[in-house]
Design an enzyme around this catalytic site. Structure first.
Site, short mmCIF file in Angstrom:
data_model
loop_
_atom_site.label_atom_id
_atom_site.label_comp_id
_atom_site.label_asym_id
_atom_site.label_seq_id
_atom_site.Cartn_x
_atom_site.Cartn_y
_atom_site.Cartn_z
N GLN A 150 0.82 -1.20 0.00
CA GLN A 150 0.00 0.00 0.00
C GLN A 150 0.86 1.26 0.00
O GLN A 150 0.61 2.20 -0.77
CB GLN A 150 -0.90 -0.03 1.23
CG GLN A 150 -1.84 1.16 1.31
CD GLN A 150 -2.71 1.09 2.54
OE1 GLN A 150 -3.19 0.03 2.91
NE2 GLN A 150 -2.90 2.22 3.18
N SER A 191 12.66 -4.51 22.00
CA SER A 191 12.76 -5.04 23.36
C SER A 191 14.18 -4.84 23.88
O SER A 191 14.70 -3.73 23.83
CB SER A 191 12.36 -6.52 23.34
OG SER A 191 12.27 -7.02 24.64
N MET A 192 14.84 -5.89 24.31
CA MET A 192 16.22 -5.76 24.78
C MET A 192 17.11 -5.23 23.67
O MET A 192 18.14 -4.60 23.94
CB MET A 192 16.73 -7.10 25.30
CG MET A 192 18.15 -7.07 25.82
SD MET A 192 18.55 -8.54 26.80
CE MET A 192 19.92 -9.23 25.88
N ASP A 242 2.77 -3.00 27.57
CA ASP A 242 2.49 -3.83 26.40
C ASP A 242 2.42 -5.32 26.76
O ASP A 242 2.46 -6.17 25.88
CB ASP A 242 3.55 -3.58 25.32
CG ASP A 242 4.94 -4.04 25.74
OD1 ASP A 242 5.08 -4.62 26.83
OD2 ASP A 242 5.89 -3.81 24.97
N HIS A 295 3.76 -6.96 23.28
CA HIS A 295 5.21 -6.78 23.23
C HIS A 295 5.87 -7.40 21.99
O HIS A 295 6.68 -6.76 21.33
CB HIS A 295 5.82 -7.35 24.50
CG HIS A 295 7.28 -7.10 24.62
ND1 HIS A 295 7.81 -5.83 24.68
CD2 HIS A 295 8.35 -7.94 24.66
CE1 HIS A 295 9.13 -5.91 24.77
NE2 HIS A 295 9.48 -7.17 24.76
#
Lengths: 700, 699
Positions: A190, A352-353, A606, A657
């Site tokens: 898109q 994340s980490m 999250d 998450h």
């Protein structure tokens, strides 16, 4: 297969009552350093039920979806009128999905072991049927193109159900284009079509903890456990892992655990992060991690010449990544070479980490010294266009605390009694703790900022999210296990005398760790905050501060941009109830009191990272400061967690998450950043975090 | 599955008669530049049956003398037959050689022939083919099943062998009970006995065809969407086989390059697979580099110290740089390794990979846009050893018929049914059209012209057989009587006389579309430098870098070169062509597969003839115009002694691809990687050193 999978699922169903009248021990003495904070803030905690009101749902296609938006909003309002902690309780049932895969693993293990115990079936039959199960699952992996068969199949099935049951067709949300945005490539196609986005910046993807596959490269092992058979097999992140773990746990653990003293592989065992996109595209077949992002990047023209997955061995302490694997050196070279070859700065996605690893890298690359980057103070400005923090554990994840105290977390606690029993039999808390302690990478996620950020025994900024009289600052509460009271040692009575704040909990971990872990944490990490600008600047010289953005400033790179994207609206573990445990039988002194009606307390986030951990993004965003000396432009977009409950991964609007990596909105942003259209991203903050950050007692 | 496979195998069984009395057209006019060469050499061509094993350098000299003797006796027996006879006889054994390619053909043929004969309905066939593919994939299922196929077969055949012959191969190495075909065996032994460990960073450069290609496009065109293939391997997987058979048109659209640009067609995009997985297995069960990875692992290597530098082998060499920055990345890779470990790299190049490595050595020093600009001391600074494994250094003759008519030995040595089936499914014309778009293929055309490959009267290799015929007669023509009346002027002019190598290359270039003509001109050169000055001038332009007769080795006195290649495996070297009806087949000329012998064999590894390794021997002679730095060059010839019950030939196979699993080869590679080049004893069992002395090298 489908049958097998649903069976372990149902074992995990939890009849959790919503009642927080825990019999909390009353704390009598508080290690409060900033108790004045509470008083100063009391005035502003009036707006207690207001957190998650959707102030604005920035829609994907504003003008066309107003109608359906309204109806959705109405629903949300209904939900949001309930108090946050109630929702957290209620949502537990839905959230089977969240740790679907982890659960599957546990489920299989539990089914297997529980079956053995109850001796319904003979041992060999069980073992064989388990073999069949694994083989059958692998059969699904067989054809390359079946890799996604599992989720797509389920998605389609659930999708049909959904239309049938609710009469609501999700494709109506995006009436302009018939594409369902959960479909592969949809976002990228898109954006290419409508905005003509193409590949511009080289992209580096830095995955999070646990999601990266680890392959065995050792050959020799030891007398009981040969490593040869596992050569170049994934002992983490594959069905092979599940098989090996269940059928030969001792051997599997010998491979996975690190040497406590060195923090590296034990002699004659050798695990290395998998290479290439395959390292993180799927965790196991059917459970995508980065695959959706790869597809969408591909749709606007990216290919291996212009993007790379910088996978790392997440078990290692950060500087050991450099010492053993030259990870940061290679990352540096990678980015420099991309710049030389394409003339474009790189964009780095850290999840994340991984977001912490990226931040660490920014400091590493500038620092001078052995094992450091020696790149000079203008390196970041020269080579990096944008750093994207996706659901980053920037200021830590509270769940890492119980993991390092007792090998537990919400996910192990929220199982029913049978499953808890099965898990304990198969892979006990003690074993889990012993394993996790050897992973030098895990302590990097311990919460930073101490009580300044996470609150004291009387008050936390997040308390306004719920109407309890209780506070999240009370990070670990103790209840006495009456049955064990007579066994209670002096240890118990001294430890459990009063509840823990975050600082107390970290102190407890460090004080009760073996000396090697103690030393490793001291050498590698630091969890406080710099009190003066001078301290902040001094800290850049030593690597122990680089994982803590409260202790070191952002690079002075005025042209570099930072974008923080994270999910909110998904209950996230934030505080725990602990009890005494019989050390002689379990090897644990204290453990989460999973017999309590509520043993885990939830805040906004999250599902893994609480909102508060993203405070730094908002602090940086305020403009030039000691924390952000270059005045980098920081954008923050909060993604509301609105999972499609019939999609096991939550669909296009999940902000969970891990599932957020498949979110249509997130992918949209990532493509805009990669294609050099950062300016198209509209900021959105739907929580009160900006105010919290203003009110928090940042020293600088 | 096993049943299916043996069926396919038996289709390919060939009842080939050993009779070289071909009705050769007599060449009436020769483009002979060095016809004096032949006269000068006649004296020394008396030792015609001399492929006698002068010394089998044994793996463990002192302990295996006894079994060595018995083996040698056997070899003597075999070797007393003339070479061309052996070549014929070996054809039956050599089903194994292109086992996998054959499987593919077999499946295709079975499928299509089945359709034509309408024994089964279309849908039934299709379904059973689906089942076949799925079943094969089932074997891939468990990671650890990846090697199940060959191991299973090996074990089964191993048992048979002991039973039938009473000869236990493990006795060859009585000191250690390990069968050296076993995974890790070589590495474990070297670690234990010599305490070898990882020293130099290793870069592996694979050969043509063996590297997996993944689709990264999304859009395709109206008839053929590319989306479904995103990140799937359209080359080097069962997925390739499936797509090829079920949707050939679409598959071809992905695989073929744009003729004009030589790059991907618009909206299609294939890229080389990444990591070790790019080349460890071609398809599950058919290892390529996996044995080497395992043995390197056994002495301590891991991804931190080795890398597979996979490339898109379809591209012309400089396009690898222009599109993928392949050589730039390789350069950076080696520089970074040096910075991080303080050690120079060792580069293993296999087959065409050895050419790519040689090209890289020149590229990295050259100055200019798209060139390496690394300076003249780069190689000396960063490279410890270049290992040429079965390299196509001076070209592979089989690339010539491939580019003339989409054919090679492997497509010719099928029986009539299979040839028919293959032609129906994927005709010579289609193959030719595809191969022509691959700018990488012409890199393997033989270099050195008639100087090296002989003229119409004589080739150095003629002493290998006792025919009156010569390999210099590279393409002979026979007339297809049935088509004679259709013959055009084209035929009569082309087929007037036989082709030498030079004629054949001229024919390819003259009859190519202009885009191919231009690409070859721009990218490659097949002659030889006549003066030292020319040699030195040539380094400035990339078209010479793939031809070591036109550019010197880098002046890097500390760098070492080791050439390891197989001999004793009949290798295609000359062909018989005939006229073909253009209107029905789209071909003007084609290999005369109805002839009793349509392909002639020389010594080599089954793909690369011995002569192609001449350059290693030339370099080895010490400081010269070709080797200005006086680099130390070692050559070890590995005799092809396949275990005939092992489908891949086992520990002593020296076949072109199977050599990567050879115990001896692995032994050498580990010694080189661990910094013990000096442990390698040279061994030349052929007459190539003498040939090189006698050949008319201008420098």
């Amino acid at each position: 297969m489908a049958k097998k999978k649903s069976a372990p699922g149902s074992i995990r169903k939890k009849t959790h009552k919503k009642n927080s009248n825990d019999s909390l021990l009353n704390s009598t003495k508080n290690n409060v350093n900033q108790s004045d904070l509470r008083n100063r803030q009391n005035g502003s905690s009036a707006s207690s039920n207001t957190v998650t009101t959707t102030t604005k749902i920035s829609s994907y296609d504003d003008d066309t979806i107003t109608q359906s938006k309204n109806s959705i909003e109405k629903e949300h309002k209904k939900i949001e009128n309930k108090s946050y902690s109630q929702r957290a309780g209620k949502k537990l049932k839905d959230r089977r999905r969240v740790f679907f895969m982890f659960g599957t693993l546990l489920g299989i293990i539990v089914a297997f072991y529980f079956g053995q115990k109850s001796s319904y079936l003979s041992d060999s039959t069980m073992s064989q049927s388990f073999d069949n199960l694994v083989n059958f699952e692998n059969f699904q992996v067989a054809l390359d193109d079946w890799k996604e068969a599992l989720p797509n199949g389920l998605v389609n099935m659930f999708g049909d159900f959904q239309t049938y049951l609710t009469g609501f067709d999700f494709s109506k949300i995006y009436p302009n284009n018939k594409n369902d945005l959960t479909e592969n490539f949809a976002v990228g196609k898109q954006l290419r079509k409508e905005l003509n986005l193409t590949d511009k910046h080289p992209v580096v993807m830095v995955p999070g903890v646990i999601t990266t596959g680890l392959e065995s490269w050792g050959l020799y092992g030891d007398a009981e456990c040969s490593s040869e058979q596992h050569f170049r097999k994934r002992l983490w992140g594959s069905f092979y892992m599940l098989k090996t773990m269940v059928l030969d746990k001792v051997c599997w653990l010998k491979h996975i655990k690190l040497d406590p003293i060195t923090g590296l592989d034990p002699p004659n065992f050798k695990l290395r992060a998998a290479q290439g996109f395959e390292a993180t595209d799927f965790f196991v077949a059917g459970y995508w991690i980065w695959n959706k992002i790869l597809q969408n990047l591909g749709a606007i023209g990216y290919d291996p010449n212009k993007m790379v997955t910088a996978a790392y061995d997440w078990r290692l302490a950060y500087l050991d990544l450099e010492k053993r694997d030259k990870y940061f050196s290679k990352l540096k070279e990678q980015i420099e070479v991309s710049y030389e070859l394409t003339g474009e700065k790189s964009v780095i996605f850290g999840h994340s980490m991984g977001a912490q690893v990226v931040f660490y890298f920014l400091k590493w690359v500038e620092a001078e010294g052995e094992h450091y980057g020696n790149g000079g103070s203008d390196w970041c400005n020269k080579y990096i266009d944008t750093v994207v923090d996706i659901a980053g554990s920037t200021l830590g994840a509270p769940k890492s605390v119980p993991a390092l105290i007792s090998g537990e977390m919400k996910d192990t606690v929220q199982l029913n009694a049978v499953a808890v029993y099965g898990l304990e039999k198969f892979f006990s808390r003690r074993e889990r703790l012993d394993m996790l302690r050897t992973f030098g990478g895990i302590p990097s996620m311990l919460p930073k900022g101490g009580n300044m950020l996470w609150g004291d025994i009387h008050f936390s900024k997040e308390d306004e999210l719920h109407n309890n009289t209780d506070t999240f600052g009370n990070f670990i509460r103790f209840v006495e296990n009456k049955a064990l009271v007579k066994n209670n040692s002096n240890f118990h009575s001294s430890v459990m005398k009063h509840n823990f704040t975050m600082e107390d909990a970290l102190n407890y971990i460090i004080e009760n760790s073996p000396s090697w872990l103690h030393n490793r944490i001291d050498d590698q990490y630091s969890y406080g905050f710099a009190k003066t600008e001078k301290e902040l600047q001094e800290n850049v010289k030593h690597h122990s501060h680089w994982s803590n953005p409260l202790e070191v400033p952002l690079p002075n790179a005025p042209d570099m941009k930072i974008v923080c994207l994270y999910g909110v609206g998904n209950p996230t573990e934030r505080a725990y109830v602990y009890t005494n445990e019989d050390y002689n039988t379990t090897g644990m002194n204290i453990t989460i009191a999973y017999d309590q009606e509520q043993s885990v307390f939830f805040t906004d986030g999250d599902g893994t990272i609480p909102l508060l951990s993203h405070s730094m993004c908002h602090k940086w965003k305020q403009g030039k400061s000691a924390y952000n000396p270059g005045g980098l432009k920081v954008k923050v977009v909060e993604l509301k967690h609105e999972p499609n409950r019939f999609d096991i991964r939550g669909g296009a609007k999940s902000a969970e998450h891990v599932d957020i990596l498949g979110s249509a909105e997130l992918n949209d942003y990532l493509l805009k950043i990669a294609s050099g259209h950062n300016e198209m991203i509209e900021e959105r903050v739907i929580t009160n975090i900006s105010r919290w950050v203003d009110e928090l007692n940042f020293p600088l």
